[in-house]
Scaffold this motif. Structure first.
Motif, PDB file in Angstrom:
ATOM      1  N   MET A 197       0.849  -1.310   0.030  1.00  0.00           N
ATOM      2  CA  MET A 197      -0.090   0.062  -0.060  1.00  0.00           C
ATOM      3  C   MET A 197       1.053   1.065   0.077  1.00  0.00           C
ATOM      4  N   ASP A 198       0.508   2.279  -0.841  1.00  0.00           N
ATOM      5  CA  ASP A 198       1.267   3.364  -0.784  1.00  0.00           C
ATOM      6  C   ASP A 198       0.921   4.458   0.509  1.00  0.00           C
ATOM      7  N   LEU A 199       1.740   4.715   1.194  1.00  0.00           N
ATOM      8  CA  LEU A 199       1.005   5.515   2.409  1.00  0.00           C
ATOM      9  C   LEU A 199       2.027   6.875   2.396  1.00  0.00           C
ATOM     10  N   THR A 200       1.402   8.070   2.659  1.00  0.00           N
ATOM     11  CA  THR A 200       2.092   9.063   3.072  1.00  0.00           C
ATOM     12  C   THR A 200       2.134   9.470   4.584  1.00  0.00           C
ATOM     13  N   LEU A 201       3.028   9.288   5.379  1.00  0.00           N
ATOM     14  CA  LEU A 201       3.225   9.521   6.658  1.00  0.00           C
ATOM     15  C   LEU A 201       3.615  10.984   6.978  1.00  0.00           C
ATOM     16  N   PRO A 202       2.954  11.632   8.174  1.00  0.00           N
ATOM     17  CA  PRO A 202       3.320  12.827   8.452  1.00  0.00           C
ATOM     18  C   PRO A 202       4.661  13.016   8.506  1.00  0.00           C
ATOM     19  N   GLN A 203       5.254  14.211   8.360  1.00  0.00           N
ATOM     20  CA  GLN A 203       6.751  14.282   8.593  1.00  0.00           C
ATOM     21  C   GLN A 203       6.971  14.741  10.048  1.00  0.00           C
ATOM     22  N   ARG A 204       6.182  15.677  10.718  1.00  0.00           N
ATOM     23  CA  ARG A 204       6.444  15.994  11.915  1.00  0.00           C
ATOM     24  C   ARG A 204       5.013  16.114  12.752  1.00  0.00           C
ATOM     25  N   THR A 205       4.739  15.428  13.984  1.00  0.00           N
ATOM     26  CA  THR A 205       3.894  15.503  14.692  1.00  0.00           C
ATOM     27  C   THR A 205       3.480  16.688  15.516  1.00  0.00           C
ATOM     28  N   PRO A 206       2.508  17.354  15.487  1.00  0.00           N
ATOM     29  CA  PRO A 206       2.163  18.640  16.466  1.00  0.00           C
ATOM     30  C   PRO A 206       2.442  18.160  17.976  1.00  0.00           C
ATOM     31  N   PRO A 207       2.674  19.254  18.578  1.00  0.00           N
ATOM     32  CA  PRO A 207       2.905  19.076  20.078  1.00  0.00           C
ATOM     33  C   PRO A 207       1.753  18.763  20.824  1.00  0.00           C
ATOM     34  N   PRO A 208       1.475  17.866  21.702  1.00  0.00           N
ATOM     35  CA  PRO A 208       0.342  17.375  22.501  1.00  0.00           C
ATOM     36  C   PRO A 208      -0.107  18.725  23.189  1.00  0.00           C
ATOM     37  N   PRO A 209      -1.533  19.008  23.178  1.00  0.00           N
ATOM     38  CA  PRO A 209      -2.207  20.022  23.770  1.00  0.00           C
ATOM     39  C   PRO A 209      -1.753  20.087  25.340  1.00  0.00           C
ATOM     40  N   GLN A 210      -1.565  21.330  25.862  1.00  0.00           N
ATOM     41  CA  GLN A 210      -1.384  21.405  27.380  1.00  0.00           C
ATOM     42  C   GLN A 210      -2.685  21.156  27.903  1.00  0.00           C
TER      43      GLN A 210
END
Length: 118
Positions: A31-44
């Protein structure tokens, strides 16, 4: 002299060969997947402000003694300073029901909607 009949053995081997030839291309399916390059920081997590209700109409907001008449104004100021805070209401077991109701009504009039009962 007795000879072994190998015709059924050849039939089984040919059936297995066909099965493997059909299923082998299916095992290599990717399967062709495009994964995110950077994850956002978790909310405070939201700030928690403790409102204690003690026996005898004694209120403490964040450790400071507060008169029942001032409770609504202080909660409104807290809501302006820290939007989205959680009001943690800790009622002493010996406190009057009316004191707890007064605290909840003041929070409601001040526009505080995130209330945790302790």
């Amino acid at each position: 002299m007795a000879e072994i009949n190998i015709t059924p053995l050849v039939d089984v081997m040919l059936v297995l060969l066909v099965i493997f030839m059909v299923t082998a291309p299916l095992l290599d399916h990717r399967m062709d997947l495009t994964l995110p390059q950077r994850t956002p920081p978790p909310p405070q997590p939201p700030a928690i402000v403790l409102l204690e209700v003690a026996p005898g109409d004694v209120f403490r907001l964040a450790g400071q003694a507060v008169a029942p008449a001032q409770l609504q104004a202080l909660l409104e100021g807290q809501r302006r300073d820290q939007p989205g805070f959680v009001l943690k209401l800790a009622v002493h077991p010996d406190a009057d029901y009316q004191s707890a109701t007064t605290a909840l009504a003041a929070a409601n009039r001040a526009g505080v909607h995130n209330i945790s009962l302790d």
